[in-house]
Structures are given as structure tokens and as C-alpha cells.
Design a protein around this motif. Structure first.
Motif, short mmCIF file in Angstrom:
data_model
loop_
_atom_site.label_atom_id
_atom_site.label_comp_id
_atom_site.label_asym_id
_atom_site.label_seq_id
_atom_site.Cartn_x
_atom_site.Cartn_y
_atom_site.Cartn_z
N GLU C 402 0.82 -1.22 0.00
CA GLU C 402 0.00 0.00 0.00
C GLU C 402 0.85 1.26 0.00
N MET C 405 1.99 1.95 -3.45
CA MET C 405 0.96 2.51 -4.32
C MET C 405 0.67 3.98 -4.00
N ARG C 433 -5.39 13.66 0.25
CA ARG C 433 -5.40 12.31 -0.33
C ARG C 433 -5.38 11.24 0.75
N LEU C 437 -7.92 7.42 4.26
CA LEU C 437 -7.30 6.20 4.81
C LEU C 437 -7.55 6.19 6.30
N TRP D 243 -5.83 -0.13 -11.93
CA TRP D 243 -6.51 1.05 -11.39
C TRP D 243 -7.76 1.31 -12.21
N PRO D 254 -7.22 2.46 -6.98
CA PRO D 254 -6.68 1.11 -7.20
C PRO D 254 -7.79 0.08 -7.10
N VAL D 256 -8.41 -2.81 -5.81
CA VAL D 256 -7.98 -3.80 -4.83
C VAL D 256 -9.13 -4.14 -3.90
N GLY D 259 -7.82 -4.35 2.70
CA GLY D 259 -6.73 -3.43 2.97
C GLY D 259 -7.21 -2.00 3.19
N LYS D 260 -6.24 -1.12 3.25
CA LYS D 260 -6.48 0.24 3.68
C LYS D 260 -6.81 1.20 2.53
N LEU D 261 -6.66 0.71 1.28
CA LEU D 261 -6.80 1.65 0.16
C LEU D 261 -8.18 1.57 -0.50
N SER D 263 -10.82 3.27 -0.16
CA SER D 263 -11.40 4.55 -0.59
C SER D 263 -10.31 5.56 -0.96
N PHE D 264 -9.18 5.03 -1.38
CA PHE D 264 -8.09 5.91 -1.80
C PHE D 264 -8.31 6.33 -3.25
N THR D 265 -8.36 7.61 -3.51
CA THR D 265 -8.49 8.08 -4.89
C THR D 265 -7.50 9.20 -5.13
N ILE D 266 -7.11 9.31 -6.38
CA ILE D 266 -6.24 10.42 -6.76
C ILE D 266 -6.85 11.12 -7.97
N PRO D 267 -6.59 12.41 -8.12
CA PRO D 267 -7.14 13.11 -9.29
C PRO D 267 -6.48 12.63 -10.57
#
Lengths: 439, 439, 439, 439
Positions: C402, C405, C433, C437, D243, D254, D256, D259-261, D263-267
Motif C-alpha cells: 500500500e 501505491m 489524499r 485512509l 486502477w 486502485p 484492490v 486493505g487500507k486503500l 477509498s483511496f483516490t487520486i485526481p
């Protein structure tokens, strides 16, 4: 020169074993068993590997590249599998006219969709039965890239020698004739029968002699070797300098009038700036000023007569190039040019089957040496160190702790060159220190 | 060992000339003429320089540090000036009880407001008339910084020798007694009479001998020498390793049971890991694990018996430190520790007046060597190269073009160490190649 | 400014927990239980650690530094042990007048001979019960080393603020008075009660304002930023340049006449070039031009008003230094000098107990940032990356996959400085961002 | 997007001037005057330069490449000369069927023996009179080398635009079809009429949009970004990661589970990893994973829609390649892969005649940016700095002192990538700061 010393004996023995293995396998099942030049098409590019098939009744074992295979044979059809943590591959083929052709399906661990490729395999020739041959080769063309796309100029066998010449880095030959545009044009490539990716080619430089009386160099210093103050001091130098080569006395001297270097001489120590095999699968042609794990323009002044250079084979036939002779060179090749000259070269090739090799190696009568190449001296040093570690593991079975102790107490480093895109660092170990370590 | 070889003779000559000059000047005007230890207060810090005053009638000439002075003397009052592109300085002082005291006003080129400082000067002692002395020195304290704030343990004269001992890097002496916390504790500092900033101290290692039968090292590899793969491979090593030192046979061997290194031995080659002078004006104490232009923990395995080390003087008396003996060391000092041991040391000091020195130098019977120290091998290599360039200019009067040709054809590089904050690269030239160049 | 933002709240909470733990333990066994400033003598040097003792009947548990202890207590005598793969330590002491004094015997894994040291321990003060204090501090002396040997100028508590001033890098204050020799002289050190090695000090810059109308800089370029060609081009520059600071308009402009920069202005963005804690056990004083894991002369232009800087505590009381204000600075501090000026500073300190911190960290309203410092940009970048990895592990519990990534998709790098012995690289992550998390 | 901003206007103006000059010259002497594509054979390699001939009666002036020519014309025969400190060249040719053919004799300063080469020259087309064209181009083949030996896919004029697509780094297109072996296969090359070596091609990215809903990346970290400790920590990662690209919301996440990601998003921030011109004279094909002064795989995340990229032309027609689209990328491209995806691309080309360009440049609405590429971050930083210096000299006529002040106060650095053989550093200047400097 190093003929008969221990390193070479090992190769000869290994080649003999490999040869025996090949014959033995062939005896059991003439149809599919044996060594093949396997060629897989990957989107228009060909991936070559050695496929070694052993047949026991209908069971298939053996290797493809560095992976084990297992499978079955039925009539002229063969099926086998490789499995790794990353992927499994299922190979199927049919033997027709002594050619295997079929397909392979690869299922990657993280890949939802399997990929399918076609392949063919042709039989690798059986080891040559006759004596080693010494080839006399007069080069007509010279090449400015290390590449598998250059047509071989000669096919030779492991054990053979080649006697030939090289032009200087500027393309000029021993008769002062410009034969080709400069930039380290190469003699070769030489195709070594039975050599396949994953093998190691051992090239022993039996003879490396000057064949003319002058060399060309210059009086610049590479930017990489200069701090700001030195750069300012050196801002007006950079002209060509001719050197006289006195082969009788064994010395070179700059052909200058006036100044302090009237009686400055250095010993001749002919070396090859370039020795390379063609780079591997789907790689672009590499300019002959560049270097990498396959060798190339390493400008390492220990590659002299009497040494053996070990390079990893990445293409069928290995495709050996030689060139860029230097009459002598200081460490670092600080002028960008060493004493560039044409050269008479004789080398013998031997083959070590299936041996990983992280960095080019050089063996002299006194030293084991690895050459680390990278974009910075730190990277180059790390690779040289890593390469020596691999050597100590492979040939001396040392543990990490033991390797650390041997290197810490005994390694010698030299800066090979800082004149090209890759710089080079040599790591050296005296063979007499290693002799007591049981192999 | 190198007694009587040419380099040393040059120093002796220079010192003699300097001495003669001093006496001559003194004869002309006993009151102000001669050499002075000039001390300027700059916001609570003392800047020392040699002030050499020549009096011709009422006219003053001479030098302060590397700058020329010109002025006048009237009775016990002196006035003189230095001018450079950056600034002019006006010095005024009065002689009282053989001490000069006064002020200096500095007007910078780009600075609207002049600065005013006070200074005093004490007479430097006249050269010693008697023969050189060999001092027997038994150290009682050991120091963990290179610094002018450490009280000298002994005052010696140019030409004198000192016979003493050093503890190992861990602070343990020849009787296995821990004398001090580890980290390369030093013997010294030794105060060399008449040495002043701007001079060069030449330290000849007449004798460098083991005085116990064991050394301590370890089986780690420095991170700097490892690529990612090697770091993973080496992740579990890092323990202390004791080595046996066999002084009769001249070899060392790791004191391990089992494994492959049972009969591994290396030749003893005693060397000093540290040799240093106190750093200069207003500099913080430097830890004894560090290095710089003043020398320090260079871990250069060519600093052995029979060599002369040249270091730039930055403090009155030079303040020489020695320590960190190694029974032997591979290039790079890859384990972080070499074969760390206590040592018997005898050295002779000589002084070269007023000579710029960019990098530490080492002269052996066969080689001139410069040591480049920096945060990366590239920087270290550039400094070693720059240092050798300076040597060739100073002692051989070579032009930039000639320097490039000599270095390009003849320089040898070695990686001294990658174990400390500064890494070190050695640049070497064989003296036999330089011999024909007229000095 | 960042008061009330999340990072700070965490510290306050942690400090409160630590405080409660301390009180709780104290209630159970007033005699030996609680937190101690443990001081071990190692060959004349003092190693400090926090000793936290928990008593349950006659059983001792707790920690010393980052190690667990277990043992027994009998009357005023205590015995406890730590064990690691490297060594075991046996501690014995007697409580007299609320001071523990005794000895420790260390037996190393590979060491045949145990070492014995003496130690004492004094009670750490109980957390302060009253409100945080804002101290007005007028500096009288300024320091040119980061060192535990400098006497603290003020003792403050976690939660307290200090309002003070700094002189410029050249030692000149807001009234244009030279107060001290240049080289980044520092205000401080400030002793933070209860801070012990192994803790983290969080320093929030509440206020960072200009207090005069000019700055000094120059027109050189650092050698490290120049290739050979640029070095030649820049060979004649290097003079001092004065800048005008217009606090009303919030801009700076070079005070030059003629040329192209007549109307060149840049926005003011006041920053601290230096923020540091005293380095740890037995370390030499560090010059204020240097940097390391403890902070120092980082010249990172993101250390502005409203940010919090996190530094690892290595000495009792942390010993905080601040100085080297810049009115503005480009990345890299290419001139060697930024816009050097005196500064008005107000900061608040908070303490995080027992948290490993590999690199200095900075938290702004928008970003998490780690600063990597090393001899080369590669090393600095690796350390910044490693530091950010540690942050993501500690505060977000991310796995290696993670972390890769998050960094691969989102990290921002900047080159902080190339002007000093260590260069600096900043790794940055946007807090928005990371917000989704779950911590 | 950047249409109409100042930089572009300059090019248009320059092109117009060039065009006018060409027409004017042509009017005077239709036979030999005007612009020619000069082609000299050097040992089987062709060196191209623009030959611009001006005829005044029988006198010849003008330029060849960056050198001035002077000579005479008689009937259909022309003779002209170039002279430099290094060499003089005598050119002779005859005009037949509107083709010049002849020879050149080069006499080097230090070279006793002149060299003779043959050459021909064909007329460069007159500037196009009609309006700019927008080409719709559907790629059928993709190329894995940057090379002049790849046949152009389309011929366009300065001012024209091309709307096309690129496959992802692995060779997969917007319909999830693998079109070619991976390794950054390129769309192009596009031949730009009248572009000649020594010119600069300005490529404005009018449109850079995603055309599918997924990207491929991985969870490794580049070795170059890891110190030893981090390498050990990361030893088990390295798998592919898919992704999801949400074009409506403008974010990527991602794909996936667990795990911890979650709700991880990037522009999304689409960029081109590769933009390149064919490398120059006699250079080997360059793999599409590599980069250099000609551009290439720079992986610089500022090359987004709305920017203009400036690259030096080294071959007739410039031969522009584009590829390796990233949906988004952190600085450094730490995973080796960014969010690799196919892309819709529209660009406009403009030509600046005869302008030296040391490094690739990027102009955004807000910034001037130069990209330094080299084997180490230090080298890359030096080149970026040097490139920006050149820009400030060329377009703002700043002196070395002024450049130092602008850079020192205002430059911003970012680390573009550490994932390839060359690493990249970006140097940036805000255009608003430069606006007041009179051009």
C-alpha cells in the motif's frame, strides 16, 4: 597465455559434461529428446531459450531456459508445463520434419486473462567431435552497434580460436586507412555454435598486439572528473594529440614539440576497450560507445593479453564483438580517448552452460575481477561488488557472512572509466588469497 | 624509510631557506622585522596568520598569510596595507614588550561600511639550532575530536620524531584495556613549533608496527556498497568478528570455527586510519570519524610505514593527531571496521612554508598520491584529480594540456573508503613516469 | 496557526496519556516506580535514557529507552534485565535520597568478556498541572554549534510558546548590529522539561515575521548545481547582493542599479533555515552549517509560519535551536545564501513520547513532508522516501504494498538545498489524499 | 489551450520572418540562392544540415548549420568556405536539375591530412501558403525505438495539428487489444516539412484525454528510491495493480479488495510519458524507454494538456514520436509504472529556426520548465539548471550575475523520474516573476 590455468579447465570440463549429457539424452529418444533452440513469437519479437528435453518412457522432464519442465509425450506430440510464483505456462507442440511447432498459454498470477503465443524449436547441433580450429579472419565490414540484427561474419565452435584485427576507435586501420565512421567500430560478430541465452561465454585473449606505430588521443579532461575550479582551469584544452608507439622498446610517447613532455614515456599495455555479446530479447541496437551487463565499451584497462572475459549470452550464437584497442590507458580514460590504435587480436571461446552472470567478469593469472557499470560511480561500485558476491557464492559456496569478511579484508577497487554514459568500477580479488578456500 | 628520498630533501631545503630568511631579516631590524604569530579577534574568534615583516629603512614589505603587505614603520609604530580585488585592509600597531598590538580596518568592495577588528602579534621562535630530537611519548589521554581546542600533549620541532602508540578504533590498547570510548580516539595533538596556517606539514611514518595479537572487525557490508538485491541478501549479517594477528608469519586470519574460512589468511599491512591536523579558523570540533582537507579518518590503505603524508596547516603549531590503526584493510573498508588494532607508531615531521594544498597527499617510495574526500565517489574522484593537478602544477610546472595528457595516460584510481560520511578516492601516479619531467 | 489541526491534537492526546501513565505508576509505588532520567557513564561519556519503572508487588516491568525491562524490587534495591539478540544487560541499583545509583553488566552475543558500567537516575518531573506559558525571550548570546554542551537559555514545558528573535546567517541583528561571527548563529537552546531521548519534539511555528527592511545574498551559483560549461560561464560572479524587503507590499527586490533586474520582485515567504535539537550520545558539537536526523541547517523553504516541525529528541530537554531566517529562498538555495535576514519568531513545543523518527518531518495545513539529508541527492531522496514510509506505517498502518501505491501515485519531491555539506530532498504528500485512509 | 499565449506568438513570428527571408532570397537568384537540405556522406552515414545561400552578384554568403559561409558563384558552379578555430572546410558543387552535388575538403587544425567527402543538396520546400491543417491520424503500427530509420507515418507542416491515439506502455490500446510488444511503443513518427537539424520544434498539447476506464501499474518501488533498510522492507512486493479510471469524477482508484486503500483516490492528470524527436547524425536507434536531449521517455508529470514542449531537431523533418500516456503519476514514477493507459492526443507543431537548445523545455500557462536528464540526480539537476540558464540568456538577455539572482531566489525543482536509465529533474520558473524583465 592463460591456457591450462584453472578457470579454463573448469569450462572445458563443463562443456564436456554438457556434451555428454546431450549425447546421452539423444540416445534414449531420438525423436524429441535433446537440446533445442526454442523460439517464441511475442508480438513480432522472437524470444529464444534453450529447451532441453529428457524422455523417460512417456514422461517429459528437463528445462527451458532456467525453468524446469514436466509433461508427457505421445507419438509426435509433446505437452509440458512450467510453474513459478508469477505464472504457469502450458506448452503444446508437434514434431514434424525434426522441427517442433506449437503454442504456449501463459496464466499470470495477477492477470485475469491468459496470453497465447506460438513457438517453434529447431535442434541445436550436437557437440563437435573434431579438434578445435584456429580461424584466420580478415574483417571487411565494421559495425557501430552491438545488436542481434547484425549478420554474423563467422561461425565458430566452443574451443575455437580466431585470429583477426580491429580498427581504432576512429575507424582507421593499421595501414592508416579510414574504413568506417568512428565511434568504436567493431570486428565481428562471431557466432558461437550451441551458445544459447542463459549460458556464459568465456573469451580468452591469447594475443593482443599492436600493429602500427601511432595512436591518437587528446588533451581534454572528462567533465565528470573535474570540479568547478578544474573545469575553469581546463577550459581551453581539447585538441587531438598523436602518440608514437615504440613496439621494440615497449613504450609510447606523445608526439609533441616543446613543453615539458619531451621525454615523457609510458609503457605499452595493449587492451581492448570493447568486448561484447549481442544484447537480449527485443532490445534496441546498442551503440558501440555504450555498455551493459553484456559487456561493450567498458574501457577497463585490465582486459589485456592473457585474461579471460566472461559475458552472459543473450542471443543464439552469443554474437561476439571486439574492438576499440588501446595501446595503453590510465584509469578512468580521463581524456575520453585512450591511446586509440588498431590491433592484432587472437582469442579462444569457451562455453559455460546455464550460469547466471550479473556483471562482466575478467580472470587474469593473478586476479578475479568483476566490472560494475552504471550511471554513477556508486552504482557501478555496487554492481561490481554484487557481481563479486555472486562469483564467491557460485564458485566458492561462501555464506553472506564469509563473503563480507573476504571482501572487507581483501577487495581492491579501481575506477575503470568515467568517459562514457556508463562509468565503470572494477572489483578485484587476488586468486592466491582464495586458493585455500575449498571450492 | 623514505628518509633521504627526494621529496623530503626538498622540505629540508625549504625549511633551511626559511630559517635563513628569518635570521637575515632579524639582523636588519631587531625591533619589528621577522616572523610573527598574528592573531586577529573576529567577534570572539581568533584568526591566526603568519606575519612576515621585512624592513628597509622606514619601508615595510613582507606578507601576511598569502597576501603581500606594504607600509611604513616609525619608531615603535607600524602601518601597513593589503589590497585585493575583494577588499583593502589597513593595519596599525604599536610594539610594546616585544608584542605588537593594534587594529585593522577592512573595506570590502561591495560593502558600504568598513569593519574594524583588533589584533596582536607575538614573535614566532627562531629556528632551532640544535639537532633533531626523537621523543618517546606515552599517551595518557585520547581524543574523540580533531580540534584546536584540545590542549597539545607535546611540543616538537620540524625535523623531530615521535615514538608512541595508538589505541584501536574502539578505544582498547595493546594490553586489552579499554582506555576511552570508541570512535577512533586519537593520540596527540602534537604542537609543531613555527608551523602556521598556510604551511604544509609533512609527516613521515618511519615505523608502523602491530603491538598485540588480535584485531576486531565485523561481517557487515556498508549500505553504500550494496544494491537492493545485495542488501536483501545481507540482511542478517553484522556481528563482531575477531581476527588473529600472526606477527611472525605476517598474516591475519579470522578467528572463526566452522565454515569455509578456516584457512583463509591475508597479509598484514599495518596502516593508520586517521592522521589529521586541527581544522581552521572558527571551525567546530570535527568528530574523529570524519575527514576533510585537513586529513582525518581517511581509511586509506596506502598510509603505511615508509610513506609521507602531507597536510595543510590551519592552526598555529599544526596540532597533529594520529590513531585508528588497521592491521590490514581491503579497499573501501566495506565492513565499516577494518582489522582494528592498537599500534606502535614512529613519525618524523617536516614543514613546508606557505604552500597551498587542496587535498591530503601521500608519497610512497613508488607513487605520488592524492586523496579526494567528499559525499559521493564522483565528488571524491574530482577532488583527488584536482589535488593531483595542483601537485603537477606546483612541483612539475606542467600546463593544463600536459596535465591532461599525464593524467589520461597514467593516473591510477582506487576507492579508499565508503564507510564514513565522506568517501575517499585515491589518485596515484608512478614516480618513475614523472622522473624524466624536469622539475 | 496550525493550532487545532489534527496532527497537533494527536500530540496533545499522547502527552496527556503519557502524563496519566506517569501519575498512575507513581501512585502504586512512590519509592521506585515512575519515570527517571537514567544516566550511564561510558568511559567518561553520559548515555541518557528514559527509565520507566512499573511495580507490581515485588515485580518490576517497564522500559528503558526502547527496551523492555523485567526484574524485582526488594526494599530500596532494584534489579532488572534487558535482553536482545545482540546482548543482555543486568542492572542493579539502590535508591538513596530519591536517586537511584548502581551498575549495569553488559554481555554481548559475540563478546567473551562482559563490560561493567555505573549509572544513576534522577526522577523526571511530573507533568505540569498549570496552563501553557508564552515566554518572551530576548537573546543575548548566539551559538555556532548544535551541541548538548551549550548551556540552555530557558527551560520550558511541553505546550509552552516562546516569542523571540534570530540574527541573520552573518550574525547581524534587526538593528544592523553584528552580534556574533557569521555561520548561522542560533538562538537557544531551549530546554523542554521531561523530553528524553527517543521522544519526538513537535515545534509549531506560530509566527515567523521579518523585523528589518533588508537582506543580504550574493550572485554566485553553487558548484553542485553547475556542469562544466556553466562553471566556466559563471567563473566571474560571486559578489554580495543586498535585497530590499518591502514588508507592506510583501515583496523583495535586489538593490541593484542598472541591468535587467530593475523591476524584478519576488514574494516574501519568511522561513527558518535552521531548526535543530542537540545531537545525541557522545557526538561532537555539530557546526550550525550542517544538518542531520536531528535537523539543523536544512534550508527547506517549506518551513514557514503555520507549519510544525518534528525532530527526534537525543538529549534530556531536547535542547532546541532556531536561526538562519530567510526572507525568501528558491529551491536548492543555489546562491549559497538565500535572502538572509533577522527574524521575529514565535513557536510552541509539544512532546510525543517514545516514537522512532528516521528523518525530520514537517506538517503544513496541506501537506505531510519528510526531509532527507545526505551527501548526494540520491541519498537524500532515499532518506526522504524512507522517512515518509515510516510515517505511513506509523500513523496509517499501511502495508509495504500500500505504501508503494500511495507513494507511486502521489508523492511530490522537491530539492530543498544543494548549498551545504548535506543536500536535502523533500518528499511531500497531500493530506487530502490521505484523509480517507482510516488511521 | 496555450494558443495565443506569448511563447507561441514568438514562434509564429519567427517562422514568418524565416519564410519571408526564404522568399526574398529566392527572388534574387532562382538558380542557387535559397534553403537547401544539405546531405554529406561520411563513411556511409549522412550528415544533414540546412544550407542557406544568399547571392549578391557573384558573391555567396549565408549559413550551413550554425556556421557562416562565404564564397563565389560562377554559372552553375558554387564554391564556399567555412572557417572555425578547429578546422576550415572548402565546398565545391555544381547545380544540375535543381540538385547541388559536389565535395567538401576539411582541414583540421591539428590534423596533417585533409579529409574529403561528397555531398548533395536538395531544395527545401517553400513555406506553405495555405491555412494550417488538422490531421486525423489512426495509427496502425507502433515503434519501440526513436530513430531516423523509422519511416514517417505522416508529413505535416509547421502550424498543423494532428489528432490521434497512443497505446499504453505495455502495447495495449483503448479497446484492450495488445497491438505490439510493451516498452512504451510510440505513435509516429510525424515528418514536419522544412524542419532541419539546428531548429527547435514546439509541440503544443491541445488535447490529452483518457479513452478507456482502466490503467495498469504495480506496487514495487524503484531500487534507486530505496536505502538498504527500505529495500529489505519492500523485498516481497512487486505485483501488477489495476486502477479504475473514473472519467466523469476525474479520479483514479486502485482496483484492490481488502486493505487500507478501499477509498483511496487520486485526481486524474493525463500526461505523456514520451515525446521525442529522432536522434541525430549516425546515432543508433534509441530504445523507447530511454531519453536524452531529444526528449524521449522523460516521464515528467508536467507534460499535460495545455503545455508546449520544445525539442531540438536533429533530423530532416524532425520525426516526432508520442506515447506512454499516464492517467496520473507521482513525482519520480516510483513504481516504475505510472497509471499506464491508452490516450487520445491532439497536438500542434511549430518551428523555430536555428536555435540552440541544450535540454528539453516545457512551457505551461504559468511556468517555464527545463528538464535535465542524466545518470544521477546531480547530473540531471545540473542539466536542468544549465538549460534554464540558456533560456534566460536567449529570451531575456540576462547576464550571468542576473541569472544567478533569478535562479537563487525563484527556481523550483522537482524530481521528474527515477525509474529509467536516465533520471530527470525539472527546473521551473514562474512566468509572472519574469514578466517585468524586458525581453
Amino acid at each position: 597465455m592463460t591456457r591450462g590455468h584453472r578457470g579454463i579447465m573448469v569450462f572445458v570440463a563443463l562443456v564436456a559434461i554438457a556434451a555428454a549429457g546431450g549425447r546421452h539424452a539423444a540416445a534414449q529418444s531420438p525423436s524429441v529428446a535433446g537440446d533445442w533452440q526454442f523460439a517464441q513469437d511475442i508480438h513480432g519479437n522472437t524470444l529464444y531459450r534453450r529447451l532441453s528435453i529428457i524422455i523417460n518412457e512417456s514422461t517429459v522432464s528437463g528445462t527451458i531456459g532456467s525453468e524446469s519442465i514436466s509433461g508427457t509425450v505421445t507419438g509426435n506430440k509433446i505437452h509440458f508445463t512450467t510453474r513459478s510464483e508469477q505464472a504457469s505456462n502450458e506448452f503444446d507442440a508437434t514434431l514434424t520434419n525434426d522441427v517442433l511447432s506449437g503454442s504456449v498459454v501463459r496464466t499470470g498470477r495477477d492477470d485475469p486473462k491468459p496470453d497465447r503465443y506460438t513457438w517453434t524449436a529447431r535442434r541445436l547441433p550436437a557437440p563437435r567431435s573434431g579438434p578445435a580450429v584456429r580461424h584466420e579472419f580478415v574483417p571487411k565490414t565494421f559495425h557501430r552497434v552491438f545488436s542481434a540484427s547484425v549478420e554474423p561474419v563467422l561461425r565458430i565452435w566452443p574451443g575455437d580460436s580466431v585470429h583477426t584485427t580491429t580498427v581504432d576507435a576512429g575507424g582507421t586501420d593499421e595501414k592508416d586507412v579510414v574504413r568506417v565512421l568512428g565511434g568504436n567500430p567493431q570486428t565481428g560478430p562471431f557466432f558461437v555454435e550451441t551458445a544459447m541465452p542463459g549460458d556464459v561465454l568465456a573469451v580468452t585473449l591469447n594475443r593482443l598486439r599492436l600493429n602500427r606505430d601511432w595512436a591518437i588521443s587528446d588533451d581534454a579532461l572528462m567533465a565528470r572528473a573535474m570540479d568547478s575550479g578544474l573545469a575553469v582551469k581546463m577550459k581551453d584544452v581539447g585538441k587531438s594529440v598523436r602518440w608514437k608507439l615504440d613496439r621494440d622498446r615497449g613504450v609510447a610517447s606523445p608526439d609533441v614539440t616543446g613543453g615539458k613532455l619531451q621525454s615523457f614515456t609510458i609503457p605499452l599495455r595493449p587492451m581492448l576497450g570493447c568486448i561484447a555479446l549481442a544484447p537480449g530479447f527485443a532490445q534496441a541496437p546498442m551503440p558501440t560507445g555504450d555498455s551493459g551487463p553484456f559487456g561493450g565499451n567498458m574501457d577497463f584497462n585490465e582486459i589485456v593479453e592473457g585474461t579471460t572475459v566472461f559475458l552472459p549470452v543473450a542471443q543464439p550464437g552469443a554474437l561476439l564483438f571486439v574492438g576499440d584497442g588501446h595501446a595503453a590507458q590510465g584509469d578512468g580514460e580521463l581524456n575520453g580517448n585512450a591511446l586509440e590504435t588498431s590491433m592484432e587480436v587472437e582469442f579462444t571461446v569457451n562455453l559455460v552452460r546455464s550460469k547466471p552472470l550479473a556483471s562482466p567478469r575478467v580472470e587474469s593469472p593473478t586476479h578475479l575481477m568483476t566490472i560494475g557499470l552504471g550511471g554513477t560511480l556508486e552504482d557501478a561500485m555496487r554492481r561490481a561488488t554484487s557481481g563479486m558476491t555472486q562469483w564467491l557464492e557460485q564458485d566458492y559456496s561462501l555464506s553472506p557472512s564469509e563473503i563480507a569478511m573476504v571482501l572487507g579484508s581483501s577487495v581492491e577497487y579501481t575506477i575503470g572509466e568515467v568517459a562514457d554514459r556508463n562509468v565503470g568500477v572494477g572489483a578485484k580479488l587476488r586468486k592466491e588469497r582464495l586458493a585455500p578456500l575449498k571450492r
